[in-house]
Design a protein around this motif. Sequence first.
Motif, PDB file in Angstrom:
ATOM      1  N   THR A   5      93.920   9.768 -39.526  1.00  0.00           N
ATOM      2  CA  THR A   5      94.651   7.796 -39.993  1.00  0.00           C
ATOM      3  C   THR A   5      94.592   7.428 -39.077  1.00  0.00           C
ATOM      4  OG1 THR A   5      96.768   9.567 -39.469  1.00  0.00           O
ATOM      5  CG2 THR A   5      96.608   9.237 -41.761  1.00  0.00           C
ATOM      6  N   ASP A  14      96.838  -4.394 -46.644  1.00  0.00           N
ATOM      7  CA  ASP A  14      98.151  -3.810 -45.788  1.00  0.00           C
ATOM      8  C   ASP A  14      98.979  -4.244 -45.505  1.00  0.00           C
ATOM      9  OD1 ASP A  14      97.836  -0.838 -45.550  1.00  0.00           O
ATOM     10  OD2 ASP A  14      95.304  -1.880 -45.295  1.00  0.00           O
ATOM     11  N   ASP A  17     105.796  -3.820 -43.072  1.00  0.00           N
ATOM     12  CA  ASP A  17     106.965  -3.095 -43.349  1.00  0.00           C
ATOM     13  C   ASP A  17     107.800  -3.991 -43.312  1.00  0.00           C
ATOM     14  OD1 ASP A  17     105.786  -1.013 -44.981  1.00  0.00           O
ATOM     15  OD2 ASP A  17     105.790   0.194 -42.995  1.00  0.00           O
ATOM     16  N   LEU A  28     101.799   6.027 -36.272  1.00  0.00           N
ATOM     17  CA  LEU A  28     101.663   7.124 -37.111  1.00  0.00           C
ATOM     18  C   LEU A  28     103.485   8.070 -36.233  1.00  0.00           C
ATOM     19  CD1 LEU A  28     100.457   9.021 -38.670  1.00  0.00           C
ATOM     20  CD2 LEU A  28      99.234  10.256 -37.197  1.00  0.00           C
ATOM     21  N   LEU A  29     103.465   8.194 -37.048  1.00  0.00           N
ATOM     22  CA  LEU A  29     104.604   8.688 -36.373  1.00  0.00           C
ATOM     23  C   LEU A  29     104.953  10.435 -36.392  1.00  0.00           C
ATOM     24  CD1 LEU A  29     107.817   7.434 -39.032  1.00  0.00           C
ATOM     25  CD2 LEU A  29     107.178   6.847 -36.478  1.00  0.00           C
ATOM     26  N   THR A  31     106.338  12.815 -37.347  1.00  0.00           N
ATOM     27  CA  THR A  31     106.387  12.945 -38.909  1.00  0.00           C
ATOM     28  C   THR A  31     105.563  13.156 -39.498  1.00  0.00           C
ATOM     29  OG1 THR A  31     108.271  10.862 -38.790  1.00  0.00           O
ATOM     30  CG2 THR A  31     109.349  12.641 -38.385  1.00  0.00           C
ATOM     31  N   GLY A  32     104.836  12.408 -38.803  1.00  0.00           N
ATOM     32  CA  GLY A  32     104.035  12.400 -40.146  1.00  0.00           C
ATOM     33  C   GLY A  32     103.441  11.201 -41.276  1.00  0.00           C
ATOM     34  N   GLY A  33     105.101  10.350 -40.921  1.00  0.00           N
ATOM     35  CA  GLY A  33     105.124   8.774 -41.403  1.00  0.00           C
ATOM     36  C   GLY A  33     104.192   7.898 -41.184  1.00  0.00           C
ATOM     37  N   GLU A  34     103.657   6.720 -41.959  1.00  0.00           N
ATOM     38  CA  GLU A  34     103.144   5.562 -41.614  1.00  0.00           C
ATOM     39  C   GLU A  34     103.594   4.619 -41.376  1.00  0.00           C
ATOM     40  OE1 GLU A  34      98.494   4.793 -41.294  1.00  0.00           O
ATOM     41  OE2 GLU A  34      99.106   4.394 -43.351  1.00  0.00           O
ATOM     42  N   LEU A  35     103.885   3.272 -40.640  1.00  0.00           N
ATOM     43  CA  LEU A  35     104.216   2.807 -40.231  1.00  0.00           C
ATOM     44  C   LEU A  35     103.176   1.351 -40.418  1.00  0.00           C
ATOM     45  CD1 LEU A  35     107.890   2.337 -38.350  1.00  0.00           C
ATOM     46  CD2 LEU A  35     107.108   2.548 -40.895  1.00  0.00           C
ATOM     47  N   ALA A  54     105.324   7.676 -31.010  1.00  0.00           N
ATOM     48  CA  ALA A  54     104.607   7.033 -32.247  1.00  0.00           C
ATOM     49  C   ALA A  54     103.291   6.848 -31.912  1.00  0.00           C
ATOM     50  CB  ALA A  54     105.426   5.394 -32.910  1.00  0.00           C
TER      51      ALA A  54
END
Length: 60
Positions: A5, A14, A17, A28-29, A31-35, A54
Motif C-alpha cells: 500500500t 482518489d 478525506d 497508512l495508519l 492500525t492498517g487503515g488508510e487516509l 503513520a
Amino acid sequence: MSTDTLTRVLTRHDRCDGCGAAARVAVLLPTGGELLFCGHHARKHAPRLRELGAEFSPGS
Ligand SMILES: [Zn+2]
C-alpha cells in the motif's frame, strides 16, 4: 505485514478525506487503515499523524 500500500498509485478517482479535492498523499495508519489527503490537508494533519506512527506515501 506488507508494504504494497505504500507504493500505491493515486489516481484522479482518489479524493482527499478532508475536502474532496484530488488526493496527493496516501497515509497508512499503524492500525492498517488508510487516509487520502490533498497537499493542504496532508500538511495540516502531518504532525499528529506522525505522532501516531503513520507512513506517508507521496502521490505523483
Ligand atoms: Zn483536502
